[in-house]
Design an enzyme around this catalytic site. Structure first.
Site, PDB file in Angstrom:
ATOM      1  CB  CYS A   1       2.656   5.687  -3.220  1.00  0.00           C
ATOM      2  SG  CYS A   1       2.071   4.172  -4.028  1.00  0.00           S
TER       3      CYS A   1
ATOM      4  CD  GLU B   1      -1.767   5.565   3.005  1.00  0.00           C
ATOM      5  OE1 GLU B   1      -2.836   5.164   2.498  1.00  0.00           O
ATOM      6  OE2 GLU B   1      -0.790   4.814   3.191  1.00  0.00           O
TER       7      GLU B   1
ATOM      8  CB  THR C   1      -2.378   2.122   0.733  1.00  0.00           C
ATOM      9  OG1 THR C   1      -1.140   2.662   1.213  1.00  0.00           O
ATOM     10  CG2 THR C   1      -3.185   3.190   0.018  1.00  0.00           C
TER      11      THR C   1
ATOM     12  CB  CYS D   1      -1.013  -0.689  -1.949  1.00  0.00           C
ATOM     13  SG  CYS D   1       0.487  -1.487  -1.405  1.00  0.00           S
TER      14      CYS D   1
ATOM     15  CB  SER E   1       9.774   1.081   3.116  1.00  0.00           C
ATOM     16  OG  SER E   1       9.522   0.599   4.424  1.00  0.00           O
TER      17      SER E   1
END
EC number: 1.17.7.4
Length: 346
Positions: A105, A135, A173, A203, A276
């Protein structure tokens, strides 16, 4: 179940925005387009996004998911997931002569670049996130000698830095905004000169989904979040809903996982989904609820989303080449299809 309130009083508050964010959309389309462009199998390192249904659907189309780069046959194509990877993974792929497509991303990539920049300036970087999350592993790998993981406010007491005048925080995020700021406040108490990143790491999609579910939760007896248990942002949505006033909250992958006992005495059900999650799974939950008298659905949408990301550069390059070749060969229809595929987003 016992007697419930009259059917006319039962309702569903459906949060919006919900479901796919721009980064997830890009990553899933990248796998689909790679399968179309190069043919199966296409290898994907880790789950492309944290959702069981999405992974199983892509497997049926020819994607093969692996945990480590060494599992990919030499010379094959491998896609890196939306959560990002450490530089060592790119090195491993090069050693195995793998063709890579990086579906990280862009918002995660931004955090990676911040980590690299602050490390070059010799800052101690305090990365707020959950240990073991993909992540966090990827971001930490960008500057392992400078990054210390801070797993929530209770972990702040364990943090040591070299120079209190050169400390910066970054974050995973997909965390809860409230949880992150609680950790930041605790860090600032210990390190008054702590500086913040140039822009918020949480995010936009994570923030928007949390804002929407807070509004829904305040009026809900029960909140159902559609998402997988390994999806950090989905797990956070349940916690945010409970914190915002929902009397009860549960995370489910599918409507079949809902327990009818949860509806006991409930008149308002809030529904949302993680970043998601395809909307077909939410539709399944709404149908399940409608069959039990919750057919009145009201959308709660405090903001709109319009952000999209272009496909990974490796895919765009090959799709452009295909379009150019088709044009040269006098095949305008094929060229148009390739050009459309290059720019496509759901």
């Amino acid at each position: 179940m016992g007697d419930m309130t009259a059917t006319s009083a039962r309702r569903v508050l459906l949060a919006a925005p919900r479901g796919y964010c721009a980064g997830v959309d890009r990553a899933v389309i990248a796998v689909e387009k790679a399968l179309e462009q190069y043919g199966a199998p296409i290898y994907v390192r880790k789950e492309i996004v944290h959702n069981k249904y999405v992974v199983r659907t892509l497997e049926k189309k020819g994607a093969i998911f692996v945990d480590e780069t060494e599992e990919v046959p030499e010379g094959s194509i491998v896609i890196f997931s939306a959560h990002g990877v450490a530089p060592v993974v790119h090195e491993e792929a090069a050693e195995r002569k793998l063709a890579t497509i990086d579906a990280t991303c862009p918002l995660v990539t931004k955090v990676h670049k911040e980590a690299v920049r602050f490390a070059k300036e010799d800052y101690d970087i305090l990365l707020i996130g959950h240990e073991g999350h993909e992540e966090v592993i990827g971001t930490s790998g960008e500057a392992p000698d400078h990054i210390t993981l801070v797993d929530g406010p209770d972990d702040v007491k364990n943090v040591d830095v070299r120079d209190e005048s050169k400390v910066v925080w970054l974050s995973q995020t997909t965390l809860s905004v409230d949880e992150t700021m609680e950790t930041v406040d605790a860090l600032k108490e210990r390190f008054p000169q702590l500086i913040s990143p140039p822009s918020d790491d949480i995010c936009y999609a994570t923030q928007n989904r949390q804002i929407a579910i807070k509004q829904v939760a305040a009026e809900s007896d029960l909140v159902i979040v559609v998402g997988s248990k390994n999806s950090s942002n989905s797990v956070r949505l349940v916690e945010v809903a409970i914190g915002a006033g929902a009397k009860d909250g549960h995370l489910v992958d599918y409507a079949s996982e809902i327990d009818e006992a949860w509806l006991e005495g409930v008149t308002t059900v809030g529904v949302t989904s993680g970043a998601s999650v395809p909307d077909v799974l939410v539709e399944g939950v709404l149908e399940w609820l409608a069959e039990r008298g919750f057919g009145d659905v009201e959308v709660v949408q405090p903001m709109q989303e319009s952000l999209t990301f272009s496909l990974p550069k490796e895919l765009r390059r090959d799709l452009r080449a295909e379009a150019a070749a088709a044009t040269s060969a006098g095949e305008p229809e094929a060229a148009a299809v390739a050009a459309e595929a290059e720019g496509s987003q759901r």
